[in-house]
Enzyme design. Structure first.
Site, short mmCIF file in Angstrom:
data_model
loop_
_atom_site.label_atom_id
_atom_site.label_comp_id
_atom_site.label_asym_id
_atom_site.label_seq_id
_atom_site.Cartn_x
_atom_site.Cartn_y
_atom_site.Cartn_z
N GLU A 47 -7.15 10.49 -14.20
CA GLU A 47 -7.29 10.76 -12.76
C GLU A 47 -6.42 11.96 -12.37
OE1 GLU A 47 -8.97 8.17 -10.66
OE2 GLU A 47 -8.82 9.50 -8.93
N GLU A 68 0.84 -1.21 0.00
CA GLU A 68 0.00 0.00 0.00
C GLU A 68 0.87 1.26 0.00
OE1 GLU A 68 -3.12 -0.04 -1.16
OE2 GLU A 68 -3.66 -1.39 0.49
N HIS A 69 0.47 2.20 -0.83
CA HIS A 69 1.20 3.47 -0.99
C HIS A 69 2.64 3.22 -1.46
CE1 HIS A 69 -1.90 6.29 0.24
NE2 HIS A 69 -2.30 5.35 1.09
N THR A 70 2.81 2.16 -2.20
CA THR A 70 4.11 1.87 -2.80
C THR A 70 4.12 2.19 -4.29
OG1 THR A 70 3.32 -0.37 -3.11
CG2 THR A 70 4.74 0.00 -1.20
N ASP A 71 2.91 2.24 -4.91
CA ASP A 71 2.89 2.30 -6.39
C ASP A 71 3.53 3.58 -6.93
OD1 ASP A 71 0.64 3.82 -5.58
OD2 ASP A 71 -0.74 2.92 -7.07
N SER A 124 -13.70 4.58 -9.16
CA SER A 124 -13.30 5.55 -10.19
C SER A 124 -12.38 4.90 -11.22
CB SER A 124 -12.69 6.81 -9.58
OG SER A 124 -11.58 6.50 -8.81
N ASP A 152 -4.58 0.89 -9.26
CA ASP A 152 -6.02 0.63 -9.39
C ASP A 152 -6.42 0.40 -10.85
OD1 ASP A 152 -5.75 1.33 -6.78
OD2 ASP A 152 -6.83 3.22 -6.93
N LEU A 163 -12.51 0.85 -3.08
CA LEU A 163 -12.40 -0.35 -3.92
C LEU A 163 -12.32 0.03 -5.40
CD1 LEU A 163 -14.98 -2.62 -2.02
CD2 LEU A 163 -12.49 -2.59 -1.77
N SER A 164 -11.94 1.29 -5.62
CA SER A 164 -11.61 1.77 -6.97
C SER A 164 -12.78 1.84 -7.93
CB SER A 164 -10.50 0.92 -7.60
OG SER A 164 -9.34 1.07 -6.86
C1 GLA Z 1 -5.24 4.71 -4.04
C2 GLA Z 1 -4.49 5.09 -5.31
C3 GLA Z 1 -3.48 4.00 -5.69
C4 GLA Z 1 -2.60 3.64 -4.51
C5 GLA Z 1 -3.43 3.38 -3.25
C6 GLA Z 1 -2.57 3.18 -2.04
O1 GLA Z 1 -6.04 3.59 -4.27
O2 GLA Z 1 -5.38 5.31 -6.39
O3 GLA Z 1 -2.72 4.44 -6.80
O4 GLA Z 1 -1.64 4.63 -4.28
O5 GLA Z 1 -4.33 4.44 -2.99
O6 GLA Z 1 -1.82 2.03 -2.16
#
Ligand code: GLA
Length: 388
Positions: A161, A33-36, A129, A173, A126-127
């Site tokens: 985005e 998480e928060h690595t991308d 968008s 996502d 859960l994305s």
């Molecule tokens: C959101 C962002 C992703 C990612 C996560 C955290 O979902 O859209 O790109 O950074 O937060 O892992």
């Protein structure tokens, strides 16, 4: 909603039949998480929840957008498709993707009437968008014959985005929505965009998603702040390691050697999370591959702690769900998933423990927050596709 109901709704809205139907899923991230946006690893899977897009050509040189959740139709002349609508207008998500085709040199002469419907719980992290962006990119690619591959479609969604929604998100996502595969998670290197599909068929264990029903406020600026704090940490680390491309390149041992170069204490904590999380993600995937699900679960819990203490993106709602889950026998691991600040947790739970999990976590959460959470057993589905 069934396909025929969606087709009927299209006919009602536009007084003609839909010519094509597309679908793209939401996602749940198992770890990473928060690595991308730091060039690290992520390990998400696509869900069976998602967004449907129906369309038919029109002869009026306009794009019409209608969501089944809103009464109005938004109509835009083809000559205006690169201009964002006012902030927070939902049409910015599909519009931003269409604009990306034009920016890449594709000329759009054909107008379309578009109807959207989705069942990803809104604001749940859960994305929804990304599902809307990728389904639009997939549909346009198919209609215009542009031949972009799935990775390019994910990049189109991410650019949309950034430019039309103002969130400087990473690629996870949109990538998961575009590249997902049934019963697999995607081990993605967000620097190179190389990925492997890893089977997630767990004997006697389910992936359970718990919804805080506390909105995750991704667009509130807190997300973009985290991105900026990581950039600051990287900048300061470059004073001692000029060739460093991104935070995720550092092992934990390398980080310890140079971490004092980060003088900002907040940026320091953020970087420490990123470096540790990349290691945990790699370790977790290795563990899963050798069938060591207990280690996978432990790493999920450690990920949550780091997101709570160093990255500071959890809060009462997510912490309560995760910490209550940890108390239950039969829970292999549990952590927040997605951007944070609200939204959902993801847990691996033994089949026989699921009723107790739902009852006890639900009760404790409601007592603490006054909100009734929701629980879904995740079905890991395929990525974007044409349905009809
Ligand atoms: C959101 C962002 C992703 C990612 C996560 C955290 O979902 O859209 O790109 O950074 O937060 O892992």
């Amino acid at each position: 909603m069934e396909l025929n109901e969606l087709e009927q709704a299209f006919e009602q809205a536009y007084k003609k039949a839909a010519e094509a139907v597309y679908f793209s899923p939401g996602r749940v991230n198992l770890i990473g998480e928060h690595t991308d946006y730091n060039g690290g690893y992520v390990f998400p899977c696509a869900l069976s929840f998602g967004t449907w897009l129906l369309l038919a050509r029109n002869t009026e040189k306009v794009m019409r957008f209608k969501s089944l959740n809103m009464p109005e139709v938004t109509e835009l002349a083809l000559s205006t498709l690169t201009t964002p609508l006012p902030a927070n207008h939902w049409v910015n998500y599909p519009l931003g993707c269409i604009a990306q085709f034009i920016k890449r040199g594709v000329s759009i002469e054909q107008g379309y009437d578009i109807l959207i419907w989705g069942n990803v719980p809104a604001g749940a992290g859960l994305s929804s968008s990304a599902a809307l962006e990728v389904v639009t990119a997939y549909a346009m690619n198919d209609q215009l014959g542009t031949g972009y591959d799935r990775t390019q479609l994910a990049l189109i969604g991410q650019a949309s985005e950034h430019e039309f929604a103002g969130v400087n998100c990473g690629i996870m996502d949109q990538f998961a929505s575009a590249q997902g595969k049934k019963d697999h998670a995607i081990f993605l290197n967000c620097d190179t965009l190389e990925f492997e599909l890893v089977p997630v068929k767990l004997e006697g264990i389910k992936v359970v998603i718990s919804n805080t029903h506390s909105p995750h406020k991704l667009d509130s600026g807190a997300y973009n702040d985290r991105v900026a704090q990581c950039q600051l940490a990287l900048k300061q680390l470059r004073t001692v390691r000029p060739e460093l491309k991104n935070l995720a390149e550092l092992t934990e041992a390398e980080f310890e050697q140079i971490e004092q170069a980060i003088t900002d204490p907040i940026a320091h904590k953020r970087a420490r999370h990123v470096v540790g999380e990349v290691q945990r993600t790699t370790d977790a995937v290795k563990a899963l591959r050798r069938g060591d699900i207990a280690t996978f679960g432990k790493l999920m819990c450690q990920s949550h702690v780091s997101l709570r203490d160093d990255y500071e993106v959890t809060g009462l709602h997510l912490d309560t769900l995760a910490e209550e889950a940890w108390k239950i026998e039969g829970v292999i691991g549990s952590r927040m998933t997605g951007g944070g600040f609200g939204g959902c947790t993801v847990s691996l739970v033994k089949d026989e423990a699921i009723p107790v999990f739902i009852e006890q976590v639900g009760k404790a959460y409601e007592e603490k927050t006054g909100i009734k959470p929701d629980f879904y057993i995740a079905e890991i589905g395929d990525g974007a596709r044409r349905i009809a």
